[in-house]
Design an enzyme around this catalytic site. Sequence first.
Site, mmCIF file in Angstrom:
data_model
loop_
_atom_site.group_PDB
_atom_site.id
_atom_site.type_symbol
_atom_site.label_atom_id
_atom_site.label_comp_id
_atom_site.label_asym_id
_atom_site.label_seq_id
_atom_site.Cartn_x
_atom_site.Cartn_y
_atom_site.Cartn_z
ATOM 1 N N LYS A 13 0.828 -1.214 0.000
ATOM 2 C CA LYS A 13 0.000 0.000 0.000
ATOM 3 C C LYS A 13 0.864 1.267 0.000
ATOM 4 O O LYS A 13 0.484 2.258 -0.608
ATOM 5 C CB LYS A 13 -1.044 0.010 1.117
ATOM 6 C CG LYS A 13 -0.537 -0.292 2.483
ATOM 7 C CD LYS A 13 -1.679 -0.404 3.472
ATOM 8 C CE LYS A 13 -1.168 -0.341 4.909
ATOM 9 N NZ LYS A 13 0.111 -1.019 5.172
ATOM 10 N N ARG A 127 12.689 -7.636 2.483
ATOM 11 C CA ARG A 127 12.701 -6.190 2.250
ATOM 12 C C ARG A 127 13.948 -5.532 2.858
ATOM 13 O O ARG A 127 14.346 -5.887 3.970
ATOM 14 C CB ARG A 127 11.446 -5.642 2.936
ATOM 15 C CG ARG A 127 10.992 -4.315 2.486
ATOM 16 C CD ARG A 127 9.544 -4.121 2.788
ATOM 17 N NE ARG A 127 9.271 -3.837 4.199
ATOM 18 C CZ ARG A 127 8.125 -3.300 4.604
ATOM 19 N NH1 ARG A 127 7.176 -3.006 3.741
ATOM 20 N NH2 ARG A 127 7.925 -3.087 5.880
ATOM 21 N N ARG A 162 14.720 -3.425 8.239
ATOM 22 C CA ARG A 162 13.975 -2.729 9.296
ATOM 23 C C ARG A 162 13.855 -3.652 10.492
ATOM 24 O O ARG A 162 13.594 -4.838 10.328
ATOM 25 C CB ARG A 162 12.568 -2.387 8.773
ATOM 26 C CG ARG A 162 12.410 -0.931 8.393
ATOM 27 C CD ARG A 162 11.119 -0.680 7.694
ATOM 28 N NE ARG A 162 9.936 -1.015 8.482
ATOM 29 C CZ ARG A 162 8.687 -0.732 8.103
ATOM 30 N NH1 ARG A 162 8.476 -0.109 6.973
ATOM 31 N NH2 ARG A 162 7.667 -1.063 8.855
HETATM 32 P P1 AMP Z 1 4.147 0.691 8.884
HETATM 33 O O1 AMP Z 1 5.368 1.349 8.343
HETATM 34 O O2 AMP Z 1 2.873 1.307 8.397
HETATM 35 O O3 AMP Z 1 4.162 -0.808 8.712
HETATM 36 O O4 AMP Z 1 4.149 0.960 10.468
HETATM 37 C C1 AMP Z 1 5.218 0.532 11.274
HETATM 38 C C2 AMP Z 1 4.793 0.531 12.733
HETATM 39 O O5 AMP Z 1 4.416 1.853 13.127
HETATM 40 C C3 AMP Z 1 3.603 -0.344 13.083
HETATM 41 O O6 AMP Z 1 3.944 -1.699 13.277
HETATM 42 C C4 AMP Z 1 3.120 0.329 14.370
HETATM 43 O O7 AMP Z 1 3.958 -0.007 15.455
HETATM 44 C C5 AMP Z 1 3.349 1.807 14.068
HETATM 45 N N1 AMP Z 1 2.149 2.418 13.441
HETATM 46 C C6 AMP Z 1 2.063 2.941 12.193
HETATM 47 N N2 AMP Z 1 0.830 3.408 11.961
HETATM 48 C C7 AMP Z 1 0.118 3.184 13.097
HETATM 49 C C8 AMP Z 1 -1.225 3.423 13.477
HETATM 50 N N3 AMP Z 1 -2.114 4.009 12.640
HETATM 51 N N4 AMP Z 1 -1.616 3.049 14.716
HETATM 52 C C9 AMP Z 1 -0.762 2.495 15.578
HETATM 53 N N5 AMP Z 1 0.527 2.208 15.286
HETATM 54 C C10 AMP Z 1 0.968 2.559 14.051
#
Ligand code: AMP
Length: 217
Positions: A13, A127, A162
Site C-alpha cells: 500500500k 525487504r 527494518r
Molecule cells: P508501517 O510502516 O505502516 O508498517 O508501520 C510501522 C509501525 O508503526 C507499526 O507496526 C506500528 O507499530 C506503528 N504504526 C504505524 N501506523 C500506526 C497506526 N495508525 N496506529 C498504531 N501504530 C501505528
Amino acid sequence: MILVFVGPPGSGKGTQAKKLSASKGWPQLSTGDMLRAAISAKSTLGVKAKGFMDRGELVPDQLVIDLISERIDQPDCQKGFILDGFPRTIPQAEALDRVLHSKNKKVDQVIAFSMLDQELVRRLSGRRVCTVCGSMYHLEFGPTPGASCPANPARECQLEQRSDDYPDVIEKRLKVYHSQTEPLVSYYKTQHKLESVNAAHSPDQVEADVQTILKKK
Ligand code: AMP
C-alpha cells in the site's frame, strides 16, 4: 479526495500510495514513516513510539490520532490526501470520522489491499531499506540497488533490514493486523466506501486496479 488504504504490512500500500501521490498530487500520509522520522529525530513522540514499534505492536491510538489531526490541517492537504497505515483500529477510524466531520469533510474512498499471510512473510522478510536515501529494495523480487545511492552518488545504497521486518516481529505484526486492523474492512463496508484490490498481483496491475476504482468516483 480523501482516500484510505487499508492492508496488512507488506501488501504494497505504501508503494501504491507513492505512485498515486506522484500522479494526483495528493500527499501520502504514512503514520509509519512519520513515526520512524520521530524516532530518528529522538523527539518525545519517537521515544514513546519506539518500544511499541520494535515489538511489532501498535502505538497508542491517541498518539497517531494527534499526529494525523495536526498533519491534515497543513495547506498541502486541503485538496485531499492518501492515508497509508492510518486508521489501524476502530477507535482511530471513529476519531478520523469525527475530526473530518468537524471540518465538513469525510473519507471518500477506502481501498483494501488483500494478500495471504504466507506471501506477506516472503515479501517482508526480503525487504531492505537504504539508510541514506530511504529507497526500498527486495532481495527476491527487486528492485535491486543501482551502482550509486540517489542521495549520495559517490557511494552505493547502505542497505538495512527494518528492525520490525525480522521473522518474530513479522508474525506479531500480522497477528495485530488480523485482530485490530482487519475489522476496519467491515467498518468501511457498512459505510459503503470499500473497494478491494488483489495485492498479490504485479505492482503495475494493482496500480491499474486502483485507478479503475478511482475513476468510478
Ligand atoms: P508501517 O510502516 O505502516 O508498517 O508501520 C510501522 C509501525 O508503526 C507499526 O507496526 C506500528 O507499530 C506503528 N504504526 C504505524 N501506523 C500506526 C497506526 N495508525 N496506529 C498504531 N501504530 C501505528
